[in-house]
Design a protein around this motif. Sequence first.
Motif, PDB file in Angstrom:
ATOM      1  N   VAL A   1      17.518 -11.564  -1.544  1.00  0.00           N
ATOM      2  CA  VAL A   1      16.425 -11.487  -1.061  1.00  0.00           C
ATOM      3  C   VAL A   1      15.839 -10.630   0.085  1.00  0.00           C
ATOM      4  N   ILE A   2      16.529  -9.688   0.446  1.00  0.00           N
ATOM      5  CA  ILE A   2      15.813  -8.586   1.337  1.00  0.00           C
ATOM      6  C   ILE A   2      15.150  -7.595   0.237  1.00  0.00           C
ATOM      7  N   ASP A   3      16.132  -7.012  -0.671  1.00  0.00           N
ATOM      8  CA  ASP A   3      15.533  -5.961  -1.895  1.00  0.00           C
ATOM      9  C   ASP A   3      14.054  -6.774  -2.356  1.00  0.00           C
ATOM     10  N   THR A   4      14.098  -8.629  -2.931  1.00  0.00           N
ATOM     11  CA  THR A   4      13.330  -9.395  -3.394  1.00  0.00           C
ATOM     12  C   THR A   4      12.055  -8.989  -2.375  1.00  0.00           C
ATOM     13  N   GLU A   5      12.054  -9.707  -0.886  1.00  0.00           N
ATOM     14  CA  GLU A   5      11.077  -9.346  -0.058  1.00  0.00           C
ATOM     15  C   GLU A   5      10.556  -7.772  -0.205  1.00  0.00           C
ATOM     16  N   THR A   6      11.032  -7.145   0.081  1.00  0.00           N
ATOM     17  CA  THR A   6      11.216  -6.095  -0.155  1.00  0.00           C
ATOM     18  C   THR A   6      10.202  -4.949  -1.317  1.00  0.00           C
ATOM     19  N   ALA A   7      11.083  -5.734  -2.095  1.00  0.00           N
ATOM     20  CA  ALA A   7       9.328  -5.146  -3.214  1.00  0.00           C
ATOM     21  C   ALA A   7       8.457  -5.912  -3.348  1.00  0.00           C
ATOM     22  N   GLN A   8       8.494  -6.719  -3.284  1.00  0.00           N
ATOM     23  CA  GLN A   8       7.073  -7.437  -3.167  1.00  0.00           C
ATOM     24  C   GLN A   8       6.293  -7.056  -1.688  1.00  0.00           C
ATOM     25  N   ARG A   9       7.169  -6.848  -1.161  1.00  0.00           N
ATOM     26  CA  ARG A   9       5.758  -6.536   0.714  1.00  0.00           C
ATOM     27  C   ARG A   9       5.156  -5.076  -0.094  1.00  0.00           C
ATOM     28  N   GLY A  10       6.246  -4.078  -1.059  1.00  0.00           N
ATOM     29  CA  GLY A  10       5.538  -3.316  -1.014  1.00  0.00           C
ATOM     30  C   GLY A  10       4.556  -2.897  -3.138  1.00  0.00           C
ATOM     31  N   VAL A  11       4.283  -3.999  -2.989  1.00  0.00           N
ATOM     32  CA  VAL A  11       3.345  -4.565  -4.185  1.00  0.00           C
ATOM     33  C   VAL A  11       2.963  -4.473  -3.296  1.00  0.00           C
ATOM     34  N   ARG A  12       2.924  -5.881  -2.508  1.00  0.00           N
ATOM     35  CA  ARG A  12       1.851  -6.103  -1.579  1.00  0.00           C
ATOM     36  C   ARG A  12       0.999  -5.215  -0.618  1.00  0.00           C
ATOM     37  N   SER A  13       1.595  -4.245  -0.433  1.00  0.00           N
ATOM     38  CA  SER A  13       0.935  -3.579   0.474  1.00  0.00           C
ATOM     39  C   SER A  13       0.587  -1.821  -0.450  1.00  0.00           C
ATOM     40  N   ARG A  14       0.813  -1.646  -1.581  1.00  0.00           N
ATOM     41  CA  ARG A  14       0.194  -1.283  -2.476  1.00  0.00           C
ATOM     42  C   ARG A  14      -1.194  -2.012  -2.576  1.00  0.00           C
ATOM     43  N   GLU A  15      -1.205  -3.187  -3.035  1.00  0.00           N
ATOM     44  CA  GLU A  15      -2.157  -3.918  -3.204  1.00  0.00           C
ATOM     45  C   GLU A  15      -3.236  -3.979  -2.017  1.00  0.00           C
TER      46      GLU A  15
ATOM     47  N   LEU B   1     -13.909  -8.386   6.191  1.00  0.00           N
ATOM     48  CA  LEU B   1     -13.479  -8.505   4.971  1.00  0.00           C
ATOM     49  C   LEU B   1     -11.752  -7.612   5.303  1.00  0.00           C
ATOM     50  N   MET B   2     -12.274  -6.472   5.982  1.00  0.00           N
ATOM     51  CA  MET B   2     -10.710  -5.122   6.185  1.00  0.00           C
ATOM     52  C   MET B   2      -9.614  -6.158   7.493  1.00  0.00           C
ATOM     53  N   ALA B   3     -10.504  -7.220   8.070  1.00  0.00           N
ATOM     54  CA  ALA B   3      -9.847  -7.136   9.388  1.00  0.00           C
ATOM     55  C   ALA B   3      -8.719  -8.018   8.924  1.00  0.00           C
ATOM     56  N   PRO B   4      -8.673  -8.922   8.407  1.00  0.00           N
ATOM     57  CA  PRO B   4      -7.275  -9.407   7.765  1.00  0.00           C
ATOM     58  C   PRO B   4      -6.629  -8.855   7.223  1.00  0.00           C
ATOM     59  N   LEU B   5      -7.118  -8.238   6.542  1.00  0.00           N
ATOM     60  CA  LEU B   5      -6.049  -7.079   5.470  1.00  0.00           C
ATOM     61  C   LEU B   5      -5.580  -6.103   6.216  1.00  0.00           C
ATOM     62  N   ARG B   6      -5.722  -5.758   7.226  1.00  0.00           N
ATOM     63  CA  ARG B   6      -5.158  -4.972   8.758  1.00  0.00           C
ATOM     64  C   ARG B   6      -4.369  -5.224   8.976  1.00  0.00           C
ATOM     65  N   GLU B   7      -4.565  -6.746   9.316  1.00  0.00           N
ATOM     66  CA  GLU B   7      -3.731  -7.419   9.632  1.00  0.00           C
ATOM     67  C   GLU B   7      -2.425  -7.640   9.391  1.00  0.00           C
ATOM     68  N   GLU B   8      -2.981  -7.886   7.529  1.00  0.00           N
ATOM     69  CA  GLU B   8      -2.033  -8.237   6.488  1.00  0.00           C
ATOM     70  C   GLU B   8      -0.770  -6.533   6.117  1.00  0.00           C
ATOM     71  N   LEU B   9      -1.907  -6.111   6.274  1.00  0.00           N
ATOM     72  CA  LEU B   9      -1.164  -4.577   6.703  1.00  0.00           C
ATOM     73  C   LEU B   9       0.120  -4.042   7.388  1.00  0.00           C
ATOM     74  N   ASP B  10      -0.334  -4.187   8.036  1.00  0.00           N
ATOM     75  CA  ASP B  10       0.370  -3.737   9.875  1.00  0.00           C
ATOM     76  C   ASP B  10       1.860  -5.139   9.699  1.00  0.00           C
ATOM     77  N   GLU B  11       1.348  -6.623   9.425  1.00  0.00           N
ATOM     78  CA  GLU B  11       2.476  -7.492   9.157  1.00  0.00           C
ATOM     79  C   GLU B  11       3.535  -6.900   8.991  1.00  0.00           C
ATOM     80  N   LEU B  12       3.370  -6.616   7.091  1.00  0.00           N
ATOM     81  CA  LEU B  12       3.965  -5.958   5.966  1.00  0.00           C
ATOM     82  C   LEU B  12       4.651  -3.956   5.977  1.00  0.00           C
ATOM     83  N   ARG B  13       3.853  -3.428   7.233  1.00  0.00           N
ATOM     84  CA  ARG B  13       4.118  -2.871   7.557  1.00  0.00           C
ATOM     85  C   ARG B  13       5.560  -2.445   8.405  1.00  0.00           C
ATOM     86  N   GLN B  14       5.228  -3.916   9.195  1.00  0.00           N
ATOM     87  CA  GLN B  14       6.187  -3.950  10.780  1.00  0.00           C
ATOM     88  C   GLN B  14       8.069  -3.931   9.267  1.00  0.00           C
ATOM     89  N   GLY B  15       7.237  -4.624   8.670  1.00  0.00           N
ATOM     90  CA  GLY B  15       8.822  -5.338   7.360  1.00  0.00           C
ATOM     91  C   GLY B  15       8.847  -6.529   7.593  1.00  0.00           C
TER      92      GLY B  15
END
Length: 600
Positions: A557-571, A288-302
């Motif tokens: 768009v950058i601000d929206t995506e950043t906010a969405q990434r932040g929300v998703r990253s926290r989730e 379960l954590m493998a895809p979450l780690r990949e997604e989190l890495d993508e979110l943190r990379q920007g």
Amino acid sequence: MMASPWLDVLDDTIQACATHDRQDLAASLRARRSDLSGSGVRVLVVGESGQGKSQLVNGLLNAPVCAVGDDLTTSVPAVVRHAPSPVATLVTGEAAPRAIEGPAPEPVAVEQATARANKATGVVRAEIGLPRKLLESGLALVDTPPVGPPAAQHTRTTLSLLPQADATLLVTDATRELTAAELDLLGQVLRLCPTVLVVLTKIDLVPGWRRVAERNRARLARDGLPATVVPVSASLRLAAARAGDAELNEESGFGALVRYLHQDLMGHVDLLRRRSVAALGHATVEQLMAPLREELDELRQGGTEELTARWRAAGRKAEELQREAARWQTVLSDEVADLMADLDFDLRERTRRILREADEFFDVADPARDWPQFEEWLRDNLKSVAETNSNWLLDRFEWIARKIARQVAPRQDVVPESLLGSAPRDHIGELRMPNVERFGIGQKLFVGMRGSYSGLLMFGLATTLAGMPLINPISLGAGAAFGAKSVFEERGNRLKRRQATAKTAAHRYVDDFFLTYGKECKDTVRMIHRELRDRCTAVAQDLRAEIVETAQRIKQVIDTETAQRGVRSREVSRSMEELNLLRRRAQALAATRPVRGLTA
């Protein structure tokens, strides 16, 4: 009645699978939960081909339930449970190989069950029931297909059964030490089924089996693999059973193995459940954590690098456009100033050339006679000058406009549409003939008589000294000559005055044209200059507004995506924390005293 801790962990793991949309894992765990709710213990017998797995099962049960032989290979699992009387069935259908339980049984003889199952097609497993004391407490032995590169399908079938096992017997013979492939297999088994016993078979065939056993134990300890090595001989076990020799049975090693199964496993069922759930929980959480780690890495990379680059490029372009606006306005002013100077010089040069030709014409021509011809020539020349000057003005302005357009907006047409229709008028007015004095017959007679009187009187007085009368042929001839000379001179003077008057009129007319047309030309230049300037300014402002709007949209768009990434990253981080907590709970289940190991 309170639920067991391992049951709570398993239920929470099933819920986590459902939450993360892994219904396949949830279904597998539900099936395993159903198995763990009972009192039975399932022990898998695994190993490479030719290591004596089937013979080991036969020896434990003291019955030929599994087909053995050099030309026989187990291809489907064989499940042996307790039954009041010997019974065997072949289960067929489309059930997955991991499903030990399933419908569609086909009754067969116990001795033929595995042999037929290995040769038949569509058989999922063989189920065998025997009345053995070892199996009475709920122990079930599963003989599995061999693992190894030559049998990839069999390997997948055997590994898929591991999550359902409570314990595993890894079978290897005493003719050699544990191979790298067997150690790798042992690592895979321990991750899914942490209770493992390494069974060293065929010790009756190898005199130095004790040395092999010790080396295997040392290798397992060095690699950190928690498994006990138990040496056995199925041949000695079967011989002891036929002879009823308890000492030979103990020498075969099966006594220790049976005690392990009967006492250490069946006597610690709850501990086995804990360790099984711990392994299942750990393995499931990792999946379960493998895809979450990949997604989190993508979110943190920007992921907004391209948008950020475009936004910065738009900002630089807007600043550059602002600088270009001041630059092209300066260029436009300089070009217009040069144009006005060139137009004024050209107009003056052309009109001066016309005046020179007019002066030359009236040096010999008589305005009284040739004025209509001169008037037509002068009007045509001034019209040609106006047309040439106007065309040059428009062509030059169009060139300036194209030049400025390349700096303001290379891909847009910034030339004003009214540019070609803004030519100055020629302002060629009516050219009137100047008032010239004509030399008529009466004036000629008057001038001739005045001249002849002087000649007659002068020569008449001179001839009187010679005794001649005042009016004589000589004085009359002199008077006629003087009269003719006076008429001729007066005619020439009057022609010169007419020519001078005509030249003055031509100069005045050309000067009026120069002033009027020059003023109109300058007004046209200023009008086109303003129109071109306003047009270029409007285009530049539109471009800048478009660039600013684009930059704002990109930034949004950058601000929206950043906010969405932040929300998703926290989730995702919160989900990973929950899964980590679940994994720690699973690990805590295994942090109890291990099942007592056995030594040879």
